[in-house]
Design a protein around this motif. Structure first.
Motif, PDB file in Angstrom:
ATOM      1  N   ASP A  44       1.369 -10.150  18.476  1.00 65.63           N
ATOM      2  CA  ASP A  44       2.007 -11.464  18.378  1.00 65.63           C
ATOM      3  C   ASP A  44       3.506 -11.328  18.141  1.00 65.63           C
ATOM      4  OD1 ASP A  44      -0.323 -13.015  18.693  1.00 65.63           O
ATOM      5  OD2 ASP A  44      -0.847 -12.709  16.584  1.00 65.63           O
ATOM      6  N   ALA A  45       3.905 -10.234  17.515  1.00 70.27           N
ATOM      7  CA  ALA A  45       5.326 -10.030  17.221  1.00 70.27           C
ATOM      8  C   ALA A  45       5.651  -8.542  17.287  1.00 70.27           C
ATOM      9  CB  ALA A  45       5.673 -10.565  15.837  1.00 70.27           C
ATOM     10  N   VAL A  46       6.834  -8.257  17.764  1.00 70.64           N
ATOM     11  CA  VAL A  46       7.408  -6.917  17.697  1.00 70.64           C
ATOM     12  C   VAL A  46       8.683  -7.071  16.878  1.00 70.64           C
ATOM     13  CG1 VAL A  46       8.493  -5.045  18.990  1.00 70.64           C
ATOM     14  CG2 VAL A  46       6.431  -6.150  19.892  1.00 70.64           C
TER      15      VAL A  46
ATOM     16  N   PHE B 195       8.678  -5.898  25.182  1.00 71.71           N
ATOM     17  CA  PHE B 195       8.053  -6.953  25.977  1.00 71.71           C
ATOM     18  C   PHE B 195       6.718  -6.512  26.572  1.00 71.71           C
ATOM     19  CE2 PHE B 195      12.312  -8.638  25.554  1.00 71.71           C
ATOM     20  CZ  PHE B 195      12.009  -9.935  25.166  1.00 71.71           C
ATOM     21  N   ARG B 196       6.544  -5.222  26.816  1.00 74.11           N
ATOM     22  CA  ARG B 196       5.252  -4.708  27.288  1.00 74.11           C
ATOM     23  C   ARG B 196       4.188  -4.851  26.199  1.00 74.11           C
ATOM     24  NH1 ARG B 196       3.220   0.090  26.276  1.00 74.11           N
ATOM     25  NH2 ARG B 196       5.226   1.047  25.798  1.00 74.11           N
ATOM     26  N   LEU B 197       4.595  -4.726  24.927  1.00 79.42           N
ATOM     27  CA  LEU B 197       3.651  -4.781  23.813  1.00 79.42           C
ATOM     28  C   LEU B 197       3.364  -6.196  23.315  1.00 79.42           C
ATOM     29  CD1 LEU B 197       5.007  -1.740  21.782  1.00 79.42           C
ATOM     30  CD2 LEU B 197       2.907  -1.835  23.135  1.00 79.42           C
ATOM     31  N   LEU B 198       4.116  -7.189  23.789  1.00 83.03           N
ATOM     32  CA  LEU B 198       3.931  -8.565  23.318  1.00 83.03           C
ATOM     33  C   LEU B 198       2.823  -9.291  24.074  1.00 83.03           C
ATOM     34  CD1 LEU B 198       7.590  -9.826  22.877  1.00 83.03           C
ATOM     35  CD2 LEU B 198       5.879  -9.525  21.078  1.00 83.03           C
ATOM     36  N   ARG B 199       2.058 -10.070  23.316  1.00 84.45           N
ATOM     37  CA  ARG B 199       1.099 -10.992  23.932  1.00 84.45           C
ATOM     38  C   ARG B 199       1.881 -12.151  24.540  1.00 84.45           C
ATOM     39  NH1 ARG B 199      -2.455 -10.624  18.787  1.00 84.45           N
ATOM     40  NH2 ARG B 199      -3.784  -8.900  19.395  1.00 84.45           N
ATOM     41  N   PRO B 200       1.314 -12.869  25.487  1.00 86.34           N
ATOM     42  CA  PRO B 200       1.995 -14.069  25.990  1.00 86.34           C
ATOM     43  C   PRO B 200       2.295 -15.026  24.829  1.00 86.34           C
ATOM     44  CG  PRO B 200       0.156 -13.504  27.408  1.00 86.34           C
ATOM     45  CD  PRO B 200       0.071 -12.596  26.206  1.00 86.34           C
ATOM     46  N   GLY B 201       3.526 -15.497  24.754  1.00 90.31           N
ATOM     47  CA  GLY B 201       3.940 -16.383  23.666  1.00 90.31           C
ATOM     48  C   GLY B 201       4.366 -15.646  22.412  1.00 90.31           C
ATOM     49  N   GLY B 202       4.322 -14.300  22.425  1.00 94.92           N
ATOM     50  CA  GLY B 202       4.727 -13.513  21.257  1.00 94.92           C
ATOM     51  C   GLY B 202       6.231 -13.548  21.061  1.00 94.92           C
ATOM     52  N   VAL B 203       6.678 -13.067  19.904  1.00 98.74           N
ATOM     53  CA  VAL B 203       8.107 -13.095  19.589  1.00 98.74           C
ATOM     54  C   VAL B 203       8.635 -11.680  19.365  1.00 98.74           C
ATOM     55  CG1 VAL B 203       8.112 -15.431  18.631  1.00 98.74           C
ATOM     56  CG2 VAL B 203       7.637 -13.499  17.134  1.00 98.74           C
ATOM     57  N   PHE B 204       9.874 -11.486  19.766  1.00103.67           N
ATOM     58  CA  PHE B 204      10.585 -10.220  19.593  1.00103.67           C
ATOM     59  C   PHE B 204      11.663 -10.486  18.550  1.00103.67           C
ATOM     60  CE2 PHE B 204      13.625  -7.076  21.888  1.00103.67           C
ATOM     61  CZ  PHE B 204      13.302  -6.069  21.003  1.00103.67           C
ATOM     62  N   ILE B 205      11.569  -9.825  17.382  1.00105.02           N
ATOM     63  CA  ILE B 205      12.468 -10.089  16.254  1.00105.02           C
ATOM     64  C   ILE B 205      13.338  -8.862  16.009  1.00105.02           C
ATOM     65  CG2 ILE B 205      12.601 -10.635  13.799  1.00105.02           C
ATOM     66  CD1 ILE B 205       9.766 -11.900  14.128  1.00105.02           C
ATOM     67  N   LEU B 206      14.654  -9.078  16.019  1.00108.98           N
ATOM     68  CA  LEU B 206      15.619  -8.014  15.742  1.00108.98           C
ATOM     69  C   LEU B 206      16.343  -8.317  14.449  1.00108.98           C
ATOM     70  CD1 LEU B 206      17.362  -7.665  19.205  1.00108.98           C
ATOM     71  CD2 LEU B 206      15.725  -6.094  18.207  1.00108.98           C
ATOM     72  N   ASP B 207      16.495  -7.314  13.614  1.00109.35           N
ATOM     73  CA  ASP B 207      17.320  -7.434  12.415  1.00109.35           C
ATOM     74  C   ASP B 207      18.662  -6.807  12.764  1.00109.35           C
ATOM     75  OD1 ASP B 207      18.447  -7.465   9.888  1.00109.35           O
ATOM     76  OD2 ASP B 207      17.263  -5.784   9.154  1.00109.35           O
ATOM     77  N   VAL B 208      19.681  -7.637  12.931  1.00107.89           N
ATOM     78  CA  VAL B 208      21.005  -7.153  13.314  1.00107.89           C
ATOM     79  C   VAL B 208      22.018  -7.720  12.336  1.00107.89           C
ATOM     80  CG1 VAL B 208      22.741  -7.085  15.136  1.00107.89           C
ATOM     81  CG2 VAL B 208      20.327  -7.095  15.735  1.00107.89           C
ATOM     82  N   ARG B 209      22.825  -6.860  11.768  1.00113.72           N
ATOM     83  CA  ARG B 209      23.849  -7.282  10.816  1.00113.72           C
ATOM     84  C   ARG B 209      25.200  -7.277  11.526  1.00113.72           C
ATOM     85  NH1 ARG B 209      22.980  -3.624   6.899  1.00113.72           N
ATOM     86  NH2 ARG B 209      21.240  -4.880   6.264  1.00113.72           N
ATOM     87  N   VAL B 210      25.920  -8.359  11.400  1.00111.75           N
ATOM     88  CA  VAL B 210      27.259  -8.454  11.974  1.00111.75           C
ATOM     89  C   VAL B 210      28.254  -8.313  10.827  1.00111.75           C
ATOM     90  CG1 VAL B 210      28.872  -9.908  13.237  1.00111.75           C
ATOM     91  CG2 VAL B 210      26.440  -9.965  13.807  1.00111.75           C
ATOM     92  N   PRO B 211      29.131  -7.301  10.882  1.00115.08           N
ATOM     93  CA  PRO B 211      30.058  -7.101   9.768  1.00115.08           C
ATOM     94  C   PRO B 211      31.135  -8.174   9.722  1.00115.08           C
ATOM     95  CG  PRO B 211      30.597  -5.631  11.565  1.00115.08           C
ATOM     96  CD  PRO B 211      29.332  -6.353  11.958  1.00115.08           C
ATOM     97  N   ASP B 212      31.732  -8.332   8.551  1.00111.19           N
ATOM     98  CA  ASP B 212      32.888  -9.204   8.406  1.00111.19           C
ATOM     99  C   ASP B 212      34.043  -8.510   9.126  1.00111.19           C
ATOM    100  OD1 ASP B 212      34.961 -10.842   7.629  1.00111.19           O
ATOM    101  OD2 ASP B 212      34.998 -10.112   5.568  1.00111.19           O
TER     102      ASP B 212
END
Length: 134
Positions: free
Chosen positions: A28-30, A54-71
């Motif tokens: 459901d989520a990666v 995207f290969r590992l996601l079920r239809p309707g699944g979500v791809f979540i990235l933790d990305v930090r943007v510096p000041d």
């Protein structure tokens, strides 16, 4: 999607985000956490990561990235003025006073260039005056 659906059956699976073969299951989520995606230096690594997710996601699944943007203002200032880290006290062999050795503070100033995987480390010396501490 209600949060209770996620919390009821969360399982963590570890693998190489670029080429994880998986077990044949889809999810459901990666999630790519801890700014890990920032450590991929090539476009090919990023392309392979996206394709794997995207290969590992079920239809309707979500791809979540933790990305930090510096000041960016702080980052720019850090590149202009290098922070100094104290290393040691040294003897200044070129300037000795009568009965007392002149001392130097040895510091390092480092500028990192993560996109090049390079660090520029410089040794800096400042005159140490014991009287300034009193």
């Amino acid at each position: 999607m209600p949060l209770s659906r996620w919390c009821a059956s969360v399982s963590l699976v570890k693998g190489d985000m670029r080429d994880w073969p998986g077990t044949g299951d889809t999810f459901d989520a990666v999630v790519i956490a801890c700014c890990s995606v920032s450590h991929m230096l090539t476009l090919d690594d990023r392309r392979r990561t996206w394709a794997t997710a995207f290969r590992l996601l079920r239809p309707g699944g979500v791809f979540i990235l933790d990305v930090r943007v510096p000041d960016l203002a702080t980052l720019a200032e850090a590149q202009r003025v290098r922070p100094r880290a104290f290393v040691d006290l040294d003897i200044d062999a070129t300037r000795r006073t009568v009965g007392e050795e002149a001392r130097l503070l040895r510091c390092t100033a480092t500028t990192n260039e993560p996109h090049l995987q390079r660090a520029d480390v410089r040794l800096l010396y400042d005159r140490f005056d014991q009287r300034a501490l009193a």
